[in-house]
Design an enzyme around this catalytic site. Structure first.
Site, PDB file in Angstrom:
ATOM      1  N   ASP A  16       0.840  -1.207   0.000  1.00  0.00           N
ATOM      2  CA  ASP A  16       0.000   0.000   0.000  1.00  0.00           C
ATOM      3  C   ASP A  16       0.875   1.257   0.000  1.00  0.00           C
ATOM      4  O   ASP A  16       1.999   1.241   0.506  1.00  0.00           O
ATOM      5  CB  ASP A  16      -0.899  -0.032   1.251  1.00  0.00           C
ATOM      6  CG  ASP A  16      -2.040   0.970   1.157  1.00  0.00           C
ATOM      7  OD1 ASP A  16      -2.285   1.512   0.057  1.00  0.00           O
ATOM      8  OD2 ASP A  16      -2.680   1.219   2.190  1.00  0.00           O
ATOM      9  N   GLU A  44     -12.022  -5.183  -5.235  1.00  0.00           N
ATOM     10  CA  GLU A  44     -12.621  -3.850  -5.017  1.00  0.00           C
ATOM     11  C   GLU A  44     -11.878  -2.759  -5.811  1.00  0.00           C
ATOM     12  O   GLU A  44     -12.395  -1.643  -5.962  1.00  0.00           O
ATOM     13  CB  GLU A  44     -12.591  -3.480  -3.528  1.00  0.00           C
ATOM     14  CG  GLU A  44     -13.598  -4.255  -2.674  1.00  0.00           C
ATOM     15  CD  GLU A  44     -13.239  -5.728  -2.494  1.00  0.00           C
ATOM     16  OE1 GLU A  44     -12.041  -6.040  -2.304  1.00  0.00           O
ATOM     17  OE2 GLU A  44     -14.147  -6.584  -2.568  1.00  0.00           O
ATOM     18  N   ASN A  45     -10.667  -3.071  -6.305  1.00  0.00           N
ATOM     19  CA  ASN A  45      -9.888  -2.041  -6.999  1.00  0.00           C
ATOM     20  C   ASN A  45     -10.497  -1.622  -8.344  1.00  0.00           C
ATOM     21  O   ASN A  45     -10.097  -0.600  -8.914  1.00  0.00           O
ATOM     22  CB  ASN A  45      -8.430  -2.492  -7.203  1.00  0.00           C
ATOM     23  CG  ASN A  45      -7.585  -2.455  -5.947  1.00  0.00           C
ATOM     24  OD1 ASN A  45      -6.629  -3.219  -5.794  1.00  0.00           O
ATOM     25  ND2 ASN A  45      -7.909  -1.563  -5.026  1.00  0.00           N
ATOM     26  N   ARG A 105     -11.693   2.047  -8.985  1.00  0.00           N
ATOM     27  CA  ARG A 105     -10.796   3.192  -9.278  1.00  0.00           C
ATOM     28  C   ARG A 105     -11.056   3.727 -10.688  1.00  0.00           C
ATOM     29  O   ARG A 105     -11.659   3.037 -11.515  1.00  0.00           O
ATOM     30  CB  ARG A 105      -9.343   2.722  -9.143  1.00  0.00           C
ATOM     31  CG  ARG A 105      -9.048   2.356  -7.707  1.00  0.00           C
ATOM     32  CD  ARG A 105      -7.599   2.007  -7.496  1.00  0.00           C
ATOM     33  NE  ARG A 105      -7.403   1.723  -6.090  1.00  0.00           N
ATOM     34  CZ  ARG A 105      -6.298   1.953  -5.408  1.00  0.00           C
ATOM     35  NH1 ARG A 105      -5.246   2.449  -6.003  1.00  0.00           N
ATOM     36  NH2 ARG A 105      -6.228   1.668  -4.128  1.00  0.00           N
ATOM     37  N   ARG A 124       1.855  -5.016   6.148  1.00  0.00           N
ATOM     38  CA  ARG A 124       1.171  -3.983   5.353  1.00  0.00           C
ATOM     39  C   ARG A 124       2.028  -2.717   5.413  1.00  0.00           C
ATOM     40  O   ARG A 124       2.428  -2.289   6.500  1.00  0.00           O
ATOM     41  CB  ARG A 124      -0.231  -3.682   5.890  1.00  0.00           C
ATOM     42  CG  ARG A 124      -0.922  -2.636   5.017  1.00  0.00           C
ATOM     43  CD  ARG A 124      -2.354  -2.359   5.404  1.00  0.00           C
ATOM     44  NE  ARG A 124      -2.969  -1.508   4.384  1.00  0.00           N
ATOM     45  CZ  ARG A 124      -4.186  -1.636   3.914  1.00  0.00           C
ATOM     46  NH1 ARG A 124      -4.969  -2.602   4.366  1.00  0.00           N
ATOM     47  NH2 ARG A 124      -4.650  -0.824   2.996  1.00  0.00           N
TER      48      ARG A 124
HETATM   49  C1  FPP Z   1      -2.117   0.249  -3.252  1.00  0.00           C
HETATM   50  O1  FPP Z   1      -1.603   1.552  -3.226  1.00  0.00           O
HETATM   51  C2  FPP Z   1      -1.527  -0.453  -4.364  1.00  0.00           C
HETATM   52  C3  FPP Z   1      -2.227  -1.052  -5.359  1.00  0.00           C
HETATM   53  C4  FPP Z   1      -3.691  -1.084  -5.428  1.00  0.00           C
HETATM   54  C5  FPP Z   1      -1.533  -1.707  -6.459  1.00  0.00           C
HETATM   55  C6  FPP Z   1      -0.350  -2.488  -6.043  1.00  0.00           C
HETATM   56  C7  FPP Z   1       0.430  -2.839  -7.223  1.00  0.00           C
HETATM   57  C8  FPP Z   1       1.769  -2.801  -7.267  1.00  0.00           C
HETATM   58  C9  FPP Z   1       2.626  -2.469  -6.127  1.00  0.00           C
HETATM   59  C10 FPP Z   1       2.473  -3.191  -8.475  1.00  0.00           C
HETATM   60  C11 FPP Z   1       2.135  -4.626  -8.790  1.00  0.00           C
HETATM   61  C12 FPP Z   1       3.078  -5.224  -9.662  1.00  0.00           C
HETATM   62  C13 FPP Z   1       2.819  -6.320 -10.362  1.00  0.00           C
HETATM   63  C14 FPP Z   1       3.932  -6.988 -11.002  1.00  0.00           C
HETATM   64  C15 FPP Z   1       1.486  -6.903 -10.543  1.00  0.00           C
HETATM   65  P1  FPP Z   1      -2.612   2.761  -3.421  1.00  0.00           P
HETATM   66  O2  FPP Z   1      -2.704   3.066  -4.858  1.00  0.00           O
HETATM   67  O3  FPP Z   1      -3.912   2.457  -2.760  1.00  0.00           O
HETATM   68  O4  FPP Z   1      -1.841   3.891  -2.653  1.00  0.00           O
HETATM   69  P2  FPP Z   1      -2.494   5.064  -1.793  1.00  0.00           P
HETATM   70  O5  FPP Z   1      -3.231   4.407  -0.658  1.00  0.00           O
HETATM   71  O6  FPP Z   1      -1.308   5.840  -1.333  1.00  0.00           O
HETATM   72  O7  FPP Z   1      -3.388   5.829  -2.701  1.00  0.00           O
END
Ligand code: FPP
Length: 256
Positions: A25, A72-73, A76, A196
């Protein structure tokens, strides 16, 4: 409480957690802090998946499960979802030679049928290309949700009952665990350690059944900043914990 203690720590090599799961995250906040678009955070997050995969593999971790996209993503904005769906394609394209060199076996679990065809095909190819690797399992949770997984496991067991393969009263922990998406991991299905990043203190629908006795470590680093030293610090915190699985450390203790 979330912590960040990335200074050099001494680990007991005999007690490296066999299965580590990570809720990656903070990509968006990492980007915002740099006045960059959110997707720049996801790109850097993908680079860090490479770094942490190598670090975990070299520490002797047997399974690394990474929460890459939740059920749930999809809520976005479309442009961010499209970018996130493209990441596995780029990741496997770039990183496959290293994965082979590191003897890492790729698995992808989730509702794969609902992924865009390119993402699904890249995931299936990565699994096929590394199928004979015998080292660490790099298990991506992609279009994965813990409740969705539990519902599907219940449906699977109900069908087995309907077809006369199973009596309802015979359904136990083992049947349930085998019906989950992590069933293929056998004894390694439950994470020993769940990390996390980004300071949020939530589980967010991740591995709801499997984390029953996992040690939870929350760190303040945003995912793109989560370093191999921070991974080692989280493992050190895990090694300092007293895991009792509901029992007692000293079985003869009666009063204290
Ligand atoms: C959460 O951060 C992150 C995600 C929803 C995506 C995670 C994906 C990666 C780290 C890359 C994955 C790589 C591969 C190879 C599949 P957020 O966007 O919710 O961050 P925020 O809470 O700061 O907005």
């Amino acid at each position: 409480m979330a912590t960040s203690k990335a200074s050099k720590v001494k680990l007991d090599p005999a007690r490296i957690p066999a299965h580590i799961a990570i809720i990656m995250d903070g990509n968006g906040r990492w980007a915002k802090r740099r006045f960059l678009p959110r997707v720049a955070g996801h790109k850097q997050g993908m680079q860090n998946v490479k770094t942490i995969t190598k670090a975990a593999s070299r520490l002797g971790v047997k399974v690394l499960t990474l929460y890459a996209f939740s059920t749930e993503n999809w809520k976005r904005p479309g442009s961010e979802v499209n970018y996130l769906m493209r990441l596995p394609v780029d990741f496997f394209n770039d990183f496959m030679p290293d994965l082979i060199k590191e003897n890492v076996k790729v698995e992808v679990m989730g509702e794969l049928d609902d992924l865009p065809p390119q993402t699904r095909q890249a995931s299936e190819k990565a699994m096929a290309d590394t199928a004979n690797n015998t080292g660490m399992i790099l298990n991506f949770a992609l279009n994965y949700g813990g409740r969705d997984e539990l519902v599907h496991a219940a449906q699977k067991l109900a069908k087995q009952v309907q077809e006369g393969e199973l009596f309802p009263d015979d359904i136990d922990d083992r049947h349930f665990a085998n019906a989950l998406m992590t069933g293929f991991l056998g004894d390694l299905a439950d994470p020993d350690l769940l990390i996390r990043t980004s300071g949020e203190l939530r589980i967010s629908n991740f591995l709801l059944w499997q984390i029953a006795y996992s040690e939870l470590v929350f760190v303040d680093d945003y995912w793109p900043d989560f370093s191999p030293a921070a991974l080692e610090a989280a493992i050190a915190e895990y090694q300092a914990r007293d895991r009792r699985f509901g029992g007692l450390k000293n079985k003869t203790a009666i009063f204290w």
